[in-house]
Design a protein around this motif. Sequence first.
Motif, PDB file in Angstrom:
ATOM      1  N   ILE A  34       0.849  -1.191   0.000  1.00  0.00           N
ATOM      2  CA  ILE A  34       0.000   0.000   0.000  1.00  0.00           C
ATOM      3  C   ILE A  34       0.884   1.241   0.000  1.00  0.00           C
ATOM      4  O   ILE A  34       1.805   1.357   0.801  1.00  0.00           O
ATOM      5  CB  ILE A  34      -0.930   0.016   1.227  1.00  0.00           C
ATOM      6  N   CYS A  35       0.574   2.158  -0.876  1.00  0.00           N
ATOM      7  CA  CYS A  35       1.281   3.435  -0.933  1.00  0.00           C
ATOM      8  C   CYS A  35       0.487   4.452  -0.111  1.00  0.00           C
ATOM      9  O   CYS A  35      -0.624   4.824  -0.503  1.00  0.00           O
ATOM     10  CB  CYS A  35       1.416   3.897  -2.375  1.00  0.00           C
ATOM     11  N   PRO A  36       1.030   4.894   1.026  1.00  0.00           N
ATOM     12  CA  PRO A  36       0.299   5.875   1.829  1.00  0.00           C
ATOM     13  C   PRO A  36       0.199   7.216   1.090  1.00  0.00           C
ATOM     14  O   PRO A  36       1.081   7.572   0.314  1.00  0.00           O
ATOM     15  CB  PRO A  36       1.131   6.022   3.096  1.00  0.00           C
ATOM     16  N   VAL A  37      -0.896   7.925   1.339  1.00  0.00           N
ATOM     17  CA  VAL A  37      -1.119   9.229   0.715  1.00  0.00           C
ATOM     18  C   VAL A  37      -1.345  10.236   1.832  1.00  0.00           C
ATOM     19  O   VAL A  37      -2.315  10.126   2.571  1.00  0.00           O
ATOM     20  CB  VAL A  37      -2.336   9.196  -0.229  1.00  0.00           C
ATOM     21  N   PRO A  38      -0.450  11.211   1.974  1.00  0.00           N
ATOM     22  CA  PRO A  38      -0.623  12.206   3.032  1.00  0.00           C
ATOM     23  C   PRO A  38      -1.798  13.141   2.729  1.00  0.00           C
ATOM     24  O   PRO A  38      -2.159  13.349   1.580  1.00  0.00           O
ATOM     25  CB  PRO A  38       0.703  12.979   3.023  1.00  0.00           C
ATOM     26  N   GLY A  39      -2.381  13.658   3.793  1.00  0.00           N
ATOM     27  CA  GLY A  39      -3.424  14.660   3.649  1.00  0.00           C
ATOM     28  C   GLY A  39      -4.828  14.122   3.488  1.00  0.00           C
ATOM     29  O   GLY A  39      -5.748  14.881   3.203  1.00  0.00           O
ATOM     30  N   VAL A  40      -5.026  12.809   3.655  1.00  0.00           N
ATOM     31  CA  VAL A  40      -6.369  12.237   3.554  1.00  0.00           C
ATOM     32  C   VAL A  40      -6.816  11.765   4.935  1.00  0.00           C
ATOM     33  O   VAL A  40      -6.043  11.753   5.885  1.00  0.00           O
ATOM     34  CB  VAL A  40      -6.433  11.075   2.531  1.00  0.00           C
ATOM     35  N   SER A  41      -8.048  11.364   5.025  1.00  0.00           N
ATOM     36  CA  SER A  41      -8.599  10.851   6.274  1.00  0.00           C
ATOM     37  C   SER A  41      -7.732   9.712   6.812  1.00  0.00           C
ATOM     38  O   SER A  41      -7.183   8.918   6.040  1.00  0.00           O
ATOM     39  CB  SER A  41     -10.016  10.337   6.030  1.00  0.00           C
ATOM     40  N   SER A  42      -7.641   9.612   8.121  1.00  0.00           N
ATOM     41  CA  SER A  42      -6.849   8.534   8.719  1.00  0.00           C
ATOM     42  C   SER A  42      -7.451   7.160   8.422  1.00  0.00           C
ATOM     43  O   SER A  42      -6.763   6.149   8.514  1.00  0.00           O
ATOM     44  CB  SER A  42      -6.720   8.735  10.224  1.00  0.00           C
ATOM     45  N   ALA A  43      -8.731   7.100   8.050  1.00  0.00           N
ATOM     46  CA  ALA A  43      -9.355   5.826   7.695  1.00  0.00           C
ATOM     47  C   ALA A  43      -8.864   5.319   6.342  1.00  0.00           C
ATOM     48  O   ALA A  43      -8.942   4.124   6.066  1.00  0.00           O
ATOM     49  CB  ALA A  43     -10.874   5.960   7.683  1.00  0.00           C
ATOM     50  N   LEU A  44      -8.365   6.220   5.492  1.00  0.00           N
ATOM     51  CA  LEU A  44      -7.799   5.811   4.204  1.00  0.00           C
ATOM     52  C   LEU A  44      -6.335   5.455   4.414  1.00  0.00           C
ATOM     53  O   LEU A  44      -5.511   6.306   4.708  1.00  0.00           O
ATOM     54  CB  LEU A  44      -7.928   6.932   3.173  1.00  0.00           C
ATOM     55  N   ILE A  45      -6.015   4.185   4.263  1.00  0.00           N
ATOM     56  CA  ILE A  45      -4.651   3.709   4.498  1.00  0.00           C
ATOM     57  C   ILE A  45      -3.733   4.141   3.361  1.00  0.00           C
ATOM     58  O   ILE A  45      -2.574   4.448   3.568  1.00  0.00           O
ATOM     59  CB  ILE A  45      -4.648   2.176   4.668  1.00  0.00           C
ATOM     60  N   GLY A  46      -4.257   4.163   2.134  1.00  0.00           N
ATOM     61  CA  GLY A  46      -3.471   4.545   0.967  1.00  0.00           C
ATOM     62  C   GLY A  46      -4.069   3.945  -0.286  1.00  0.00           C
ATOM     63  O   GLY A  46      -5.263   3.652  -0.328  1.00  0.00           O
ATOM     64  N   VAL A  47      -3.219   3.743  -1.301  1.00  0.00           N
ATOM     65  CA  VAL A  47      -3.672   3.179  -2.564  1.00  0.00           C
ATOM     66  C   VAL A  47      -2.797   1.998  -2.963  1.00  0.00           C
ATOM     67  O   VAL A  47      -1.646   1.902  -2.549  1.00  0.00           O
ATOM     68  CB  VAL A  47      -3.665   4.231  -3.711  1.00  0.00           C
ATOM     69  N   VAL A  48      -3.383   1.098  -3.754  1.00  0.00           N
ATOM     70  CA  VAL A  48      -2.649  -0.023  -4.331  1.00  0.00           C
ATOM     71  C   VAL A  48      -2.953  -0.068  -5.824  1.00  0.00           C
ATOM     72  O   VAL A  48      -3.976   0.442  -6.278  1.00  0.00           O
ATOM     73  CB  VAL A  48      -3.011  -1.392  -3.689  1.00  0.00           C
ATOM     74  N   ASN A  49      -2.055  -0.685  -6.564  1.00  0.00           N
ATOM     75  CA  ASN A  49      -2.254  -0.869  -7.988  1.00  0.00           C
ATOM     76  C   ASN A  49      -3.040  -2.155  -8.177  1.00  0.00           C
ATOM     77  O   ASN A  49      -2.589  -3.231  -7.811  1.00  0.00           O
ATOM     78  CB  ASN A  49      -0.907  -0.955  -8.695  1.00  0.00           C
ATOM     79  N   GLN A  50      -4.225  -2.022  -8.741  1.00  0.00           N
ATOM     80  CA  GLN A  50      -5.053  -3.190  -9.017  1.00  0.00           C
ATOM     81  C   GLN A  50      -5.274  -3.261 -10.526  1.00  0.00           C
ATOM     82  O   GLN A  50      -6.087  -2.521 -11.078  1.00  0.00           O
ATOM     83  CB  GLN A  50      -6.390  -3.104  -8.285  1.00  0.00           C
ATOM     84  N   ARG A  51      -4.502  -4.109 -11.180  1.00  0.00           N
ATOM     85  CA  ARG A  51      -4.589  -4.284 -12.631  1.00  0.00           C
ATOM     86  C   ARG A  51      -4.494  -2.957 -13.381  1.00  0.00           C
ATOM     87  O   ARG A  51      -5.289  -2.641 -14.257  1.00  0.00           O
ATOM     88  CB  ARG A  51      -5.860  -5.040 -12.993  1.00  0.00           C
ATOM     89  N   GLY A  52      -3.522  -2.141 -12.992  1.00  0.00           N
ATOM     90  CA  GLY A  52      -3.263  -0.886 -13.682  1.00  0.00           C
ATOM     91  C   GLY A  52      -4.107   0.292 -13.223  1.00  0.00           C
ATOM     92  O   GLY A  52      -3.972   1.388 -13.741  1.00  0.00           O
ATOM     93  N   LYS A  53      -4.992   0.091 -12.249  1.00  0.00           N
ATOM     94  CA  LYS A  53      -5.810   1.177 -11.712  1.00  0.00           C
ATOM     95  C   LYS A  53      -5.500   1.343 -10.228  1.00  0.00           C
ATOM     96  O   LYS A  53      -5.168   0.371  -9.541  1.00  0.00           O
ATOM     97  CB  LYS A  53      -7.306   0.875 -11.859  1.00  0.00           C
TER      98      LYS A  53
END
Length: 161
Positions: A34-53
């Motif tokens: 998981i790639c963390p993203v600063p500046g978002v809600s603490s409930a959002l851990i981050g993003v992952v690449n799922q089949r190019g999205k």
Amino acid sequence: MINDYFCGQLRQSINVLFPLESTEEVIALTYGEICPVPGVSSALIGVVNQRGKLLWVLDLSDLLQIAPDKETRRSPDNLTLLVLNDNKNNGQQIGCVVSTLKGIIPLDLAEKSLNLTSFLEGEFIKTSIMFDNEKYAVIDVQAVLNNIFDSHYFNNLAAKL
């Protein structure tokens, strides 16, 4: 009317139900993916690449403000995501962290709905039910997606990306 629901558990063995038509798939991953993203809600851990999205990863327990359970903690490295969609062809999806998956159960909510306000309540819960002598909260998937994708912090972040 009987509908199918995907059953899972969150922290503290809280049983939750997701409408089956709002579920896409189950994904197993680690925090390291998981790639963390600063500046978002603490409930959002981050993003992952799922089949190019990019797939946002949401700790649903945090969003529902369920306190961590110190006694039955799983390995913090392994996560199970239930990918939810909006059913409106907007392409909005989010991966919700669940502790345990229990499978699919058919239910008629009109027969089972109860007012279990002491159990779990809030804007993301459609109703609470008793089934097989256990309490379940039915998640309002659209409310969860609206909260994440229509929120001020998310829109500000998206404008920066």
